[in-house]
Scaffold this motif. Structure first.
Motif, short mmCIF file in Angstrom:
data_model
loop_
_atom_site.label_atom_id
_atom_site.label_comp_id
_atom_site.label_asym_id
_atom_site.label_seq_id
_atom_site.Cartn_x
_atom_site.Cartn_y
_atom_site.Cartn_z
N VAL A 132 0.85 -1.18 0.00
CA VAL A 132 0.00 0.00 0.00
C VAL A 132 0.89 1.24 0.00
CG1 VAL A 132 -1.78 1.28 1.23
CG2 VAL A 132 -1.80 -1.20 1.29
N ARG A 133 0.53 2.23 -0.79
CA ARG A 133 1.29 3.47 -0.84
C ARG A 133 0.67 4.49 0.10
NH1 ARG A 133 3.00 7.15 -6.11
NH2 ARG A 133 5.21 7.16 -5.61
N LEU A 134 1.48 5.04 1.00
CA LEU A 134 1.05 6.07 1.94
C LEU A 134 1.35 7.43 1.34
CD1 LEU A 134 0.19 6.98 4.86
CD2 LEU A 134 2.63 6.79 5.45
N VAL A 135 0.31 8.29 1.19
CA VAL A 135 0.52 9.59 0.58
C VAL A 135 -0.09 10.70 1.43
CG1 VAL A 135 0.51 8.56 -1.72
CG2 VAL A 135 -1.59 9.57 -0.83
N ASP A 136 0.35 11.91 1.16
CA ASP A 136 -0.15 13.09 1.84
C ASP A 136 -1.33 13.69 1.08
OD1 ASP A 136 1.04 14.30 -0.37
OD2 ASP A 136 2.85 14.80 0.72
N ASN A 159 3.94 11.52 -2.28
CA ASN A 159 3.09 12.70 -2.45
C ASN A 159 1.90 12.43 -3.34
OD1 ASN A 159 6.10 14.66 -2.71
ND2 ASN A 159 4.89 14.29 -0.88
N HIS A 160 0.75 12.99 -2.93
CA HIS A 160 -0.42 13.06 -3.79
C HIS A 160 -0.16 14.25 -4.71
CE1 HIS A 160 -4.57 12.57 -4.97
NE2 HIS A 160 -4.78 11.66 -4.04
N ARG A 161 -1.16 14.79 -5.35
CA ARG A 161 -0.96 15.94 -6.23
C ARG A 161 -0.41 17.13 -5.43
NH1 ARG A 161 -6.99 18.50 -7.27
NH2 ARG A 161 -7.76 18.25 -5.15
N VAL A 264 -6.70 -1.87 -0.65
CA VAL A 264 -6.57 -0.65 -1.45
C VAL A 264 -5.12 -0.47 -1.90
CG1 VAL A 264 -8.51 0.45 -0.28
CG2 VAL A 264 -6.19 0.78 0.61
N ASP A 265 -4.93 0.36 -2.91
CA ASP A 265 -3.58 0.62 -3.44
C ASP A 265 -2.89 1.77 -2.74
OD1 ASP A 265 -3.77 -1.30 -5.70
OD2 ASP A 265 -5.31 0.08 -6.40
N VAL A 266 -3.69 2.78 -2.35
CA VAL A 266 -3.15 4.03 -1.81
C VAL A 266 -3.98 4.43 -0.59
CG1 VAL A 266 -2.72 6.48 -2.28
CG2 VAL A 266 -2.45 4.79 -4.11
N ILE A 267 -3.32 4.95 0.44
CA ILE A 267 -4.02 5.54 1.58
C ILE A 267 -3.52 6.97 1.72
CG2 ILE A 267 -4.50 5.43 4.04
CD1 ILE A 267 -3.94 2.44 3.95
#
Length: 294
Positions: A132-136, A159-161, A264-267
């Motif tokens: 899982v990718r952890l993003v802001d 990072n998210h967008r 899920v792929d991203v949180i």
């Protein structure tokens, strides 16, 4: 390790640092100027008063360099290193006036960035080896987005967008304004480059169905229970295995492990950059090297 990632923002960062110094110093550091003799030289140590992950050393160094290019900044740990209470992070040598004038801004930035990196590493540890990718998120402090998102990367997140300009994210208010998910996706698809992806925020199975039919590239599961999230993941994987699934809302250190187990792929976690304790870091003068008598 990560310092090169700030390179493209170097001039903009210098300008921001100058404006932050102007805010703090104003017409001059009246206390230092009236208590310390001109020409006085010192060595200062920057040390941490609690365990954590260090981020922002190149930024602190840049602050001191802008205050006084003659100051010598020597790093004692690596960017992104896990350190224990009492660790000396850096030594700064030169004009005592310059050291004390730059101290607060350098520490403010270093403390905040290290706090973000430390909090990110804590979330990353809860995810463990799950794929899982952890993003802001964009929930950053105005004027500090580049530094805060950099600190997330130092802490092991991604990072998210960066802003409203680099990705399409259709949220509830866009859906209301466009008249529905399908209308919003179709209108956006007709206007963006073929290289840009479209993400749709969903709150129910019905909205997920609509997002799938509209051809969304990324589907965000917003504030869903783990039970509904698992159902949603199964639906999306069965219908469109290429679609990226993001979970958001209600994510904290206690819940992130269970969310990651839903497949899920991203949180995305806004708290990485808006709800974190700054790391306790201090600067102490520890050596006098002479100077004029006052």
């Amino acid at each position: 390790m990560h310092e090169h990632e700030l390179g493209s923002y170097n001039e903009a960062l210098r300008q921001q640092i100058r404006s932050w110094l102007a805010e703090d110093v104003g017409s001059g550091d009246i206390t230092t100027e009236t208590t310390i003799a001109p020409g006085h030289q010192s060595t200062a140590i920057i040390h941490v008063k609690e365990d954590g992950i260090i981020a922002g050393l190149p930024v602190a160094e840049l602050v001191f360099h802008i205050v006084d290019p003659e100051l010598q900044f020597r790093r004692c740990v690596l960017e992104g290193e896990a350190v224990n209470k009492g660790t000396v992070l850096a030594e700064v040598e030169g004009s005592t006036h310059s050291l004390l004038t730059g101290e607060r801004l350098a520490l403010n930035l270093l403390q905040r960035m290290s706090g973000i990196a430390t909090r990110t590493r804590q979330y990353k540890a809860k995810v463990g080896e799950r794929p899982v990718r952890l993003v802001d998120t964009r929930k950053t402090t105005p004027g500090h987005r580049v530094l805060e998102k950099y600190a997330v990367r130092v802490g092991g997140g991604a990072n998210h967008r960066f802003g409203l300009y680099d990705a399409v994210m259709i949220k509830d208010n866009h859906i209301k304004g466009a008249g529905g998910i399908r209308q919003a996706v179709e209108a956006s698809r007709a206007r963006i480059p073929h290289t840009m992806k479209i993400e749709v925020e969903t709150e129910s199975i019905a909205q997920i169905e609509e997002a799938l039919e509209a051809g969304a590239d990324i589907i965000m599961l917003d504030n869903m229970s783990n039970e509904h999230m698992r159902e949603a993941v199964q639906l999306i994987r069965g219908r469109a295995p290429h679609v990226v699934i993001e979970a958001s809302g209600g994510v904290n250190l206690e819940t992130i492990g269970g969310i990651a187990d839903c497949g899920v792929d991203v949180i995305s976690v806004g708290a990485l950059t808006y709800s974190f304790p700054s790391l306790d870091i201090s600067l102490d003068l520890n050596g006098k090297k002479g100077g004029a008598e006052q």
